[in-house]
Each structure stands twice: as structure tokens, then as C-alpha cells.
Scaffold this motif. Structure first.
Motif, PDB file in Angstrom:
ATOM      1  N   MET A  91       0.842  -1.185   0.000  1.00  0.00           N
ATOM      2  CA  MET A  91       0.000   0.000   0.000  1.00  0.00           C
ATOM      3  C   MET A  91       0.884   1.244   0.000  1.00  0.00           C
ATOM      4  SD  MET A  91      -3.033   0.804   2.626  1.00  0.00           S
ATOM      5  CE  MET A  91      -3.321   2.430   3.159  1.00  0.00           C
ATOM      6  N   SER A  92       0.581   2.173  -0.863  1.00  0.00           N
ATOM      7  CA  SER A  92       1.400   3.371  -0.935  1.00  0.00           C
ATOM      8  C   SER A  92       0.955   4.397   0.101  1.00  0.00           C
ATOM      9  CB  SER A  92       1.320   3.976  -2.330  1.00  0.00           C
ATOM     10  OG  SER A  92       0.026   4.465  -2.580  1.00  0.00           O
ATOM     11  N   THR A  93       1.914   5.193   0.528  1.00  0.00           N
ATOM     12  CA  THR A  93       1.627   6.274   1.449  1.00  0.00           C
ATOM     13  C   THR A  93       1.252   7.492   0.630  1.00  0.00           C
ATOM     14  OG1 THR A  93       3.239   5.426   3.011  1.00  0.00           O
ATOM     15  CG2 THR A  93       2.595   7.712   3.263  1.00  0.00           C
ATOM     16  N   LYS A  94       0.107   8.058   0.902  1.00  0.00           N
ATOM     17  CA  LYS A  94      -0.344   9.236   0.180  1.00  0.00           C
ATOM     18  C   LYS A  94      -0.306  10.431   1.111  1.00  0.00           C
ATOM     19  CE  LYS A  94      -3.078   6.530  -2.956  1.00  0.00           C
ATOM     20  NZ  LYS A  94      -4.354   6.323  -3.596  1.00  0.00           N
ATOM     21  N   ILE A  95       0.348  11.477   0.654  1.00  0.00           N
ATOM     22  CA  ILE A  95       0.530  12.662   1.480  1.00  0.00           C
ATOM     23  C   ILE A  95       0.130  13.895   0.687  1.00  0.00           C
ATOM     24  CG2 ILE A  95       2.196  14.092   2.720  1.00  0.00           C
ATOM     25  CD1 ILE A  95       3.934  11.516   2.961  1.00  0.00           C
ATOM     26  N   LEU A  96      -0.700  14.722   1.291  1.00  0.00           N
ATOM     27  CA  LEU A  96      -1.019  16.033   0.751  1.00  0.00           C
ATOM     28  C   LEU A  96      -0.473  17.050   1.739  1.00  0.00           C
ATOM     29  CD1 LEU A  96      -2.456  18.024  -1.172  1.00  0.00           C
ATOM     30  CD2 LEU A  96      -4.505  17.747   0.251  1.00  0.00           C
ATOM     31  N   VAL A 100     -10.823  18.527  -0.637  1.00  0.00           N
ATOM     32  CA  VAL A 100     -11.925  17.660  -1.080  1.00  0.00           C
ATOM     33  C   VAL A 100     -11.548  16.931  -2.366  1.00  0.00           C
ATOM     34  CG1 VAL A 100     -14.284  17.654  -1.983  1.00  0.00           C
ATOM     35  CG2 VAL A 100     -13.755  18.908   0.112  1.00  0.00           C
ATOM     36  N   ASN A 101     -10.997  17.655  -3.329  1.00  0.00           N
ATOM     37  CA  ASN A 101     -10.617  17.026  -4.599  1.00  0.00           C
ATOM     38  C   ASN A 101      -9.532  15.972  -4.395  1.00  0.00           C
ATOM     39  OD1 ASN A 101     -12.455  18.483  -6.113  1.00  0.00           O
ATOM     40  ND2 ASN A 101     -11.010  20.128  -6.528  1.00  0.00           N
ATOM     41  N   TRP A 102      -8.556  16.256  -3.540  1.00  0.00           N
ATOM     42  CA  TRP A 102      -7.484  15.294  -3.269  1.00  0.00           C
ATOM     43  C   TRP A 102      -8.065  14.026  -2.620  1.00  0.00           C
ATOM     44  CZ3 TRP A 102      -5.189  12.701   0.765  1.00  0.00           C
ATOM     45  CH2 TRP A 102      -3.938  12.147   0.511  1.00  0.00           C
ATOM     46  N   LEU A 103      -8.966  14.215  -1.673  1.00  0.00           N
ATOM     47  CA  LEU A 103      -9.593  13.057  -1.008  1.00  0.00           C
ATOM     48  C   LEU A 103     -10.400  12.216  -1.999  1.00  0.00           C
ATOM     49  CD1 LEU A 103     -10.714  14.653   2.357  1.00  0.00           C
ATOM     50  CD2 LEU A 103      -8.988  12.866   2.050  1.00  0.00           C
ATOM     51  N   LYS A 104     -11.133  12.872  -2.877  1.00  0.00           N
ATOM     52  CA  LYS A 104     -11.915  12.139  -3.877  1.00  0.00           C
ATOM     53  C   LYS A 104     -11.003  11.291  -4.764  1.00  0.00           C
ATOM     54  CE  LYS A 104     -15.848  15.251  -4.410  1.00  0.00           C
ATOM     55  NZ  LYS A 104     -16.516  16.214  -5.312  1.00  0.00           N
ATOM     56  N   ASN A 126      -7.811  10.344  -4.171  1.00  0.00           N
ATOM     57  CA  ASN A 126      -6.898   9.427  -3.485  1.00  0.00           C
ATOM     58  C   ASN A 126      -7.549   8.431  -2.548  1.00  0.00           C
ATOM     59  OD1 ASN A 126      -4.003  10.251  -4.242  1.00  0.00           O
ATOM     60  ND2 ASN A 126      -5.074  12.165  -3.945  1.00  0.00           N
ATOM     61  N   THR A 127      -8.827   8.588  -2.297  1.00  0.00           N
ATOM     62  CA  THR A 127      -9.501   7.624  -1.423  1.00  0.00           C
ATOM     63  C   THR A 127     -10.701   6.970  -2.098  1.00  0.00           C
ATOM     64  OG1 THR A 127     -11.027   9.245  -0.435  1.00  0.00           O
ATOM     65  CG2 THR A 127      -8.864   8.983   0.620  1.00  0.00           C
ATOM     66  N   GLY A 128     -11.055   7.466  -3.249  1.00  0.00           N
ATOM     67  CA  GLY A 128     -12.218   6.934  -3.936  1.00  0.00           C
ATOM     68  C   GLY A 128     -13.523   7.366  -3.288  1.00  0.00           C
ATOM     69  N   SER A 129     -13.451   8.344  -2.394  1.00  0.00           N
ATOM     70  CA  SER A 129     -14.631   8.806  -1.677  1.00  0.00           C
ATOM     71  C   SER A 129     -15.527   9.647  -2.581  1.00  0.00           C
ATOM     72  CB  SER A 129     -14.190   9.660  -0.477  1.00  0.00           C
ATOM     73  OG  SER A 129     -15.311  10.218   0.147  1.00  0.00           O
ATOM     74  N   GLN A 130     -16.804   9.597  -2.334  1.00  0.00           N
ATOM     75  CA  GLN A 130     -17.769  10.402  -3.077  1.00  0.00           C
ATOM     76  C   GLN A 130     -17.931  11.800  -2.486  1.00  0.00           C
ATOM     77  OE1 GLN A 130     -19.155   9.369  -5.972  1.00  0.00           O
ATOM     78  NE2 GLN A 130     -17.790   7.648  -5.699  1.00  0.00           N
ATOM     79  N   LEU A 131     -17.497  11.979  -1.243  1.00  0.00           N
ATOM     80  CA  LEU A 131     -17.636  13.236  -0.508  1.00  0.00           C
ATOM     81  C   LEU A 131     -18.765  14.041  -1.081  1.00  0.00           C
ATOM     82  CD1 LEU A 131     -13.935  14.165   0.184  1.00  0.00           C
ATOM     83  CD2 LEU A 131     -15.540  13.185   1.763  1.00  0.00           C
ATOM     84  N   GLU A 153     -10.325  27.914  -1.659  1.00  0.00           N
ATOM     85  CA  GLU A 153      -9.352  27.184  -2.472  1.00  0.00           C
ATOM     86  C   GLU A 153      -8.782  25.994  -1.714  1.00  0.00           C
ATOM     87  OE1 GLU A 153      -9.612  30.728  -2.067  1.00  0.00           O
ATOM     88  OE2 GLU A 153      -7.675  31.337  -2.883  1.00  0.00           O
ATOM     89  N   VAL A 154      -8.499  26.200  -0.426  1.00  0.00           N
ATOM     90  CA  VAL A 154      -7.939  25.121   0.390  1.00  0.00           C
ATOM     91  C   VAL A 154      -8.968  24.018   0.578  1.00  0.00           C
ATOM     92  CG1 VAL A 154      -7.085  24.526   2.689  1.00  0.00           C
ATOM     93  CG2 VAL A 154      -6.220  26.548   1.543  1.00  0.00           C
ATOM     94  N   LEU A 155     -10.184  24.387   0.900  1.00  0.00           N
ATOM     95  CA  LEU A 155     -11.236  23.382   1.068  1.00  0.00           C
ATOM     96  C   LEU A 155     -11.440  22.577  -0.209  1.00  0.00           C
ATOM     97  CD1 LEU A 155     -13.878  25.367   3.135  1.00  0.00           C
ATOM     98  CD2 LEU A 155     -12.321  23.593   3.944  1.00  0.00           C
ATOM     99  N   SER A 156     -11.462  23.258  -1.329  1.00  0.00           N
ATOM    100  CA  SER A 156     -11.636  22.589  -2.614  1.00  0.00           C
ATOM    101  C   SER A 156     -10.460  21.666  -2.915  1.00  0.00           C
ATOM    102  CB  SER A 156     -11.785  23.641  -3.715  1.00  0.00           C
ATOM    103  OG  SER A 156     -11.883  23.027  -4.967  1.00  0.00           O
ATOM    104  N   THR A 157      -9.262  22.114  -2.626  1.00  0.00           N
ATOM    105  CA  THR A 157      -8.058  21.300  -2.847  1.00  0.00           C
ATOM    106  C   THR A 157      -8.111  20.030  -2.016  1.00  0.00           C
ATOM    107  OG1 THR A 157      -6.723  23.249  -3.374  1.00  0.00           O
ATOM    108  CG2 THR A 157      -5.536  21.270  -2.657  1.00  0.00           C
TER     109      THR A 157
END
Length: 87
Positions: free
Chosen positions: A1-6, A76-80, A82-87, A70-74
Motif C-alpha cells: 500500500m502506498s503512502t499518500k501525502i497532501l 476535497v478534490n485530493w480526497l476524492k 486518493n480515497t475513492g470517496s464520493q464526498l 481554495e484550500v477546502l476545494s483542494t
């Protein structure tokens, strides 16, 4: 499993120097064989990810913005992505 970092930094942050900390983060994660490091320096934002004018500590209490859109959008988009989440 890869480590994902934002890692997010405010360009006008006077508490955490983005350049120095990005270099340190890259050095600390360089030995991981499977990692995904995404670093963004967001223009015109302070340490609290707020748009600032003076960009000093005293200004924190004067700024009405809690966190920039911008931060919130960044995030949310990263989570979608990198996690496959539908948020």
C-alpha cells in the motif's frame, strides 16, 4: 500500500516557511519506495489558510475568513482522487 501525502502551505505563512519545510518533507519521504507526495503552496494565504493583507500574527483576529475556499476545494478534490470517496 502506498503512502499518500497532501502537504499544503500558505505562500504568506510567517510561522512555517514553505520552501524549507517542503525540502524537509521531501527528504523525509525520499526513502519510501511507494509514496505519493503532493505539495501545494497556495498563493496569498497565511498560516491559517486565510487571505491576508498584512500577513502578520496580529491580523489573524481581524480576518473574517475561517479558511479559504481554495484550500477546502483542494482537500476535497485530493480526497476524492486518493480515497475513492464520493464526498
Amino acid at each position: 500500500m502506498s503512502t499518500k501525502i497532501l502537504a499544503l502551505y500558505g505562500e504568506k505563512d510567517i510561522q512555517v516557511d514553505p520552501v524549507a519545510n517542503i525540502q524537509l518533507l521531501e527528504k523525509l519521504t525520499s526513502n519510501q519506495t511507494s509514496k505519493s507526495l503532493e505539495v501545494k503552496v497556495i498563493p496569498k494565504l497565511n498560516h491559517l489558510f486565510q487571505h491576508c493583507r498584512k500577513c502578520n500574527l496580529a491580523e489573524y483576529a481581524e480576518i473574517e475568513e475561517t479558511i479559504s475556499p481554495e484550500v477546502l476545494s483542494t482537500i476535497v478534490n485530493w480526497l476524492k482522487i486518493n480515497t475513492g470517496s464520493q464526498l
